[in-house]
Design an enzyme around this catalytic site. Structure first.
Site, PDB file in Angstrom:
ATOM      1  N   LYS A 128     -37.338 -14.097  57.422  1.00 41.05           N
ATOM      2  CA  LYS A 128     -38.615 -14.523  58.016  1.00 41.05           C
ATOM      3  C   LYS A 128     -38.451 -15.964  58.467  1.00 41.05           C
ATOM      4  CE  LYS A 128     -42.786 -12.857  58.641  1.00 41.05           C
ATOM      5  NZ  LYS A 128     -43.204 -11.447  58.772  1.00 41.05           N
ATOM      6  N   ASP A 168     -45.046 -12.444  64.546  1.00 41.98           N
ATOM      7  CA  ASP A 168     -45.928 -12.393  63.373  1.00 41.98           C
ATOM      8  C   ASP A 168     -47.166 -13.189  63.807  1.00 41.98           C
ATOM      9  OD1 ASP A 168     -45.828 -11.559  60.321  1.00 41.98           O
ATOM     10  OD2 ASP A 168     -46.706 -13.542  60.313  1.00 41.98           O
ATOM     11  N   THR A 212     -47.551  -1.600  64.352  1.00 42.49           N
ATOM     12  CA  THR A 212     -47.991  -1.949  62.997  1.00 42.49           C
ATOM     13  C   THR A 212     -49.349  -1.319  62.702  1.00 42.49           C
ATOM     14  OG1 THR A 212     -46.829  -4.043  63.297  1.00 42.49           O
ATOM     15  CG2 THR A 212     -48.213  -3.837  61.345  1.00 42.49           C
TER      16      THR A 212
HETATM   17  P1  NDP Z   1     -52.060 -12.351  65.165  1.00 40.48           P
HETATM   18  O1  NDP Z   1     -51.709 -13.773  65.328  1.00 40.48           O
HETATM   19  O2  NDP Z   1     -51.979 -11.438  66.322  1.00 40.48           O
HETATM   20  O3  NDP Z   1     -53.532 -12.217  64.569  1.00 40.48           O
HETATM   21  C1  NDP Z   1     -53.876 -12.768  63.347  1.00 40.48           C
HETATM   22  C2  NDP Z   1     -55.347 -12.518  63.114  1.00 40.48           C
HETATM   23  O4  NDP Z   1     -55.681 -12.876  61.783  1.00 40.48           O
HETATM   24  C3  NDP Z   1     -56.224 -13.365  64.022  1.00 40.48           C
HETATM   25  O5  NDP Z   1     -57.419 -12.700  64.280  1.00 40.48           O
HETATM   26  C4  NDP Z   1     -56.438 -14.597  63.171  1.00 40.48           C
HETATM   27  O6  NDP Z   1     -57.608 -15.334  63.496  1.00 40.48           O
HETATM   28  C5  NDP Z   1     -56.581 -13.984  61.797  1.00 40.48           C
HETATM   29  N1  NDP Z   1     -56.183 -14.973  60.811  1.00 40.48           N
HETATM   30  C6  NDP Z   1     -55.006 -15.621  60.719  1.00 40.48           C
HETATM   31  N2  NDP Z   1     -55.016 -16.494  59.715  1.00 40.48           N
HETATM   32  C7  NDP Z   1     -56.233 -16.393  59.167  1.00 40.48           C
HETATM   33  C8  NDP Z   1     -56.868 -17.046  58.090  1.00 40.48           C
HETATM   34  N3  NDP Z   1     -56.228 -18.002  57.382  1.00 40.48           N
HETATM   35  N4  NDP Z   1     -58.130 -16.676  57.780  1.00 40.48           N
HETATM   36  C9  NDP Z   1     -58.767 -15.724  58.491  1.00 40.48           C
HETATM   37  N5  NDP Z   1     -58.217 -15.085  59.549  1.00 40.48           N
HETATM   38  C10 NDP Z   1     -56.977 -15.418  59.859  1.00 40.48           C
HETATM   39  O7  NDP Z   1     -51.126 -11.826  63.965  1.00 40.48           O
HETATM   40  P2  NDP Z   1     -50.775 -10.330  63.567  1.00 40.48           P
HETATM   41  O8  NDP Z   1     -51.895  -9.413  63.842  1.00 40.48           O
HETATM   42  O9  NDP Z   1     -49.432 -10.035  64.107  1.00 40.48           O
HETATM   43  O10 NDP Z   1     -50.582 -10.492  61.981  1.00 40.48           O
HETATM   44  C11 NDP Z   1     -51.632 -10.255  61.056  1.00 40.48           C
HETATM   45  C12 NDP Z   1     -51.057  -9.940  59.692  1.00 40.48           C
HETATM   46  O11 NDP Z   1     -50.216  -8.789  59.771  1.00 40.48           O
HETATM   47  C13 NDP Z   1     -50.153 -11.032  59.093  1.00 40.48           C
HETATM   48  O12 NDP Z   1     -50.297 -11.023  57.692  1.00 40.48           O
HETATM   49  C14 NDP Z   1     -48.750 -10.561  59.466  1.00 40.48           C
HETATM   50  O13 NDP Z   1     -47.782 -11.096  58.585  1.00 40.48           O
HETATM   51  C15 NDP Z   1     -48.927  -9.073  59.280  1.00 40.48           C
HETATM   52  N6  NDP Z   1     -47.953  -8.209  59.975  1.00 40.48           N
HETATM   53  C16 NDP Z   1     -47.714  -8.331  61.308  1.00 40.48           C
HETATM   54  C17 NDP Z   1     -46.824  -7.476  61.926  1.00 40.48           C
HETATM   55  C18 NDP Z   1     -46.574  -7.509  63.382  1.00 40.48           C
HETATM   56  O14 NDP Z   1     -45.786  -6.692  63.858  1.00 40.48           O
HETATM   57  N7  NDP Z   1     -47.191  -8.383  64.155  1.00 40.48           N
HETATM   58  C19 NDP Z   1     -46.066  -6.469  61.148  1.00 40.48           C
HETATM   59  C20 NDP Z   1     -46.451  -6.381  59.766  1.00 40.48           C
HETATM   60  C21 NDP Z   1     -47.345  -7.243  59.215  1.00 40.48           C
HETATM   61  P3  NDP Z   1     -57.503 -16.662  64.406  1.00 40.48           P
HETATM   62  O15 NDP Z   1     -57.193 -16.166  65.780  1.00 40.48           O
HETATM   63  O16 NDP Z   1     -58.816 -17.304  64.271  1.00 40.48           O
HETATM   64  O17 NDP Z   1     -56.378 -17.474  63.808  1.00 40.48           O
HETATM   65  O1  2IT Z   2     -44.219  -8.620  58.713  1.00 36.04           O
HETATM   66  C1  2IT Z   2     -43.569  -7.923  59.505  1.00 36.04           C
HETATM   67  O2  2IT Z   2     -43.047  -6.856  59.163  1.00 36.04           O
HETATM   68  C2  2IT Z   2     -43.468  -8.374  60.893  1.00 36.04           C
HETATM   69  N1  2IT Z   2     -44.034  -9.403  61.246  1.00 36.04           N
HETATM   70  C3  2IT Z   2     -42.638  -7.605  61.887  1.00 36.04           C
HETATM   71  C4  2IT Z   2     -41.203  -8.018  61.810  1.00 36.04           C
HETATM   72  C5  2IT Z   2     -40.295  -7.413  62.839  1.00 36.04           C
HETATM   73  O3  2IT Z   2     -39.104  -7.760  62.786  1.00 36.04           O
HETATM   74  O4  2IT Z   2     -40.715  -6.620  63.676  1.00 36.04           O
END
Ligand code: NDP
Ligand code: 2IT
Length: 449
Positions: A128, A168, A212
């Site tokens: 990561k 992420d 995801t």
């Molecule tokens: P994005 O940046 O696309 O979206 C994140 C969302 O969560 C936004 O709406 C953001 O709001 C909100 N957010 C972030 N931080 C906070 C906080 N401290 N308090 C409240 N809301 C918050 O990220 P992703 O959707 O990609 O990721 C979301 C989660 O999923 C993370 O935990 C990530 O690690 C996990 N994840 C992502 C994957 C991927 O493929 N993208 C795969 C597996 C897991 P704002 O815009 O206001 O910051």
């Molecule tokens: O938390 C996660 O699994 C991710 N942000 C996706 C990682 C990836 O390599 O696609």
């Protein structure tokens, strides 16, 4: 706490060595508590220092990221890559750009990624990275200059056979594009498999943006079906977040017959009892990069509330936390349980605090832990790597069908492991144990390295 003295010793050592890394300690403790069920049956782990090696990253890289804003001012951020474990494949895992990023958060994420990636059944190790850079309010040109500077240093440490970053929080298709361009320029080679989450015109995979969120719903659907003979159909769903994971979780839950009534960003949440209009959310978040508050101004009958935690007081059958770590605490869990929640599926990484997880399990709420339930994103990243290696691309339907099968398999592997550990249905234990066994076997086979 664990019964095994060996596991207790390993845990005490990481706390003593890395004091203050509270998210990292939290993630390790949960896993070691699960391994307590199997460690006595495997004396070879202690004899070969397997758990000590498992909790220690193979390599941690930190670096300076200087960049210039549109007014000519210089800013210096910190960049990181935690290369955690490569026993079963090249390091693989996302990059997070958010002001809260620090080593504790990236170590917890990298550590969980080892087990998640093992669960996918595909040949990817765990890593990561990211930066404390805040993309909010920055122009495209500023984001581009930051990404180029970040990649100028990171490029020395990654490669298709070495370490393959992806997105992420705060890193999506725009950032991956800028970073891929800079990597290609520095290396003077077209190495498509060095990053995943790429755009479709330059080596990206169909269905990776959806993966995801869709995968989370496939997992949750399988869990509902096998453990409660039920499904998403007719259910009320609350989803936190409004980013990549949350948006596509909403899309799939809705297509499976559920009604999603609430979503949030880091400022507050919207409640739409008629069911959220996802086109409006996509326009606000994906097109305009705006705030979710705007939804209530655009859609009659919906309301906006400042602050995030209140989202869990909205009655629902299924809760899908898809924003960030520790966003759902014990108090929120109690509110969900009091309102009759039947299932929780973690789309974000470690969104539920330990007391929230305990409350759900004690109340008999079906609980799908992140490293199993959100593995669809990285699994589809591995499918993107496969397509890049073959110089070929599958159709959306082909990728989606593979993703669906992978999520169904992860559920059954985690469930079966929970049964073997004599905790049937405890998918936290099941996912941790099933993910760990493969990595530990690979580490043992490769000797003390
Ligand atoms: P994005 O940046 O696309 O979206 C994140 C969302 O969560 C936004 O709406 C953001 O709001 C909100 N957010 C972030 N931080 C906070 C906080 N401290 N308090 C409240 N809301 C918050 O990220 P992703 O959707 O990609 O990721 C979301 C989660 O999923 C993370 O935990 C990530 O690690 C996990 N994840 C992502 C994957 C991927 O493929 N993208 C795969 C597996 C897991 P704002 O815009 O206001 O910051
Ligand atoms: O938390 C996660 O699994 C991710 N942000 C996706 C990682 C990836 O390599 O696609």
């Amino acid at each position: 706490m664990m019964k095994s003295e060996y596991l207790q010793r390993v845990y005490s050592q990481i706390v003593a060595r890395d004091p203050g890394e509270k998210e990292f300690h939290q993630a390790v403790l949960e896993v070691l508590e699960s391994l307590d069920m199997i460690v006595d049956k495997h004396p070879e782990y202690e004899a070969n220092g397997i758990i000590e090696s498992f909790v220690e990253p193979e390599r941690v890289i930190t670096f300076r990221v200087p960049w210039t804003d549109d007014n000519g001012r210089v800013h210096v951020n910190r960049g990181y890559r935690v290369q955690y474990n490569s026993a079963i494949g090249p390091y693989k895992g996302g990059l997070r750009f958010h002001p809260s990023v620090n080593l504790s958060i990236l170590k917890f994420l990298g550590f969980e990624q080892i087990l998640k990636n093992s669960l996918t059944s595909l040949p990817i190790g765990g890593g990561k990275g990211g930066s404390d850079f805040d993309p909010k309010g920055k122009s495209d040109a500023e984001v581009m200059r930051f990404c180029q500077s970040f990649m100028t240093e990171l490029s020395r440490h990654i490669g298709q056979f070495l370490d393959v970053p992806a997105g992420d929080i705060g890193v999506g298709a725009r950032e991956i594009g800028y970073m891929f361009g800079q990597y290609r320029r520095i290396k003077n080679q077209y190495e498509a498999g060095v990053l995943t989450g790429k755009g479709l015109t330059y080596g990206g995979s169909l269905a990776r943006p959806q993966a995801t969120g869709y995968g989370l719903c496939y997992f949750t659907q399988e869990m509902l079906n096998c453990m409660k003979n039920d499904s998403f159909a007719g259910k009320t769903v609350v989803i936190s977040g409004a980013g990549n994971v949350a948006i596509y979780a909403n899309e799939k839950a809705t297509s499976l017959g559920a009604k999603v009534v609430a979503m949030c960003d880091s400022n507050g949440y919207i409640h739409d009892p008629n069911g959220i209009n996802l086109d409006v959310i996509k326009d606000i978040k994906l097109v305009k990069r705006g705030r979710i508050k705007e939804y209530a101004e655009r859609v009659p009958g919906s309301t906006y509330t400042e602050g995030c935690s209140g989202i869990w007081t909205i009655p629902c059958d299924i809760a899908l936390p898809c924003a960030t770590q520790n966003e759902l605490n014990g108090e929120s869990a109690k509110a969900l349980i009091a309102n009759g929640v039947m299932a929780v599926g973690e789309g974000a990484n470690m969104p539920s605090t330990p007391d929230a997880v305990k409350a759900f399990q004690e109340a008999g709420v079906l609980f799908a832990p992140a490293k199993a339930a959100n593995a669809g994103g990285v699994a589809t990243s591995a499918l993107e790597m496969s397509q890049n290696s073959m110089r070929y691309s599958w159709t959306f339907e082909e990728v989606d069908a593979k993703l669906h099968q992978i999520m169904v398999n992860i559920f059954h592997n985690a469930y079966d492991a929970s049964v073997e550990c004599e905790q049937p249905g405890n998918l936290v234990v099941g996912a941790n144990v099933a993910g760990f066994l493969k990595v530990a076997t690979a580490m043992l086979a490769q000797g003390v390295i």
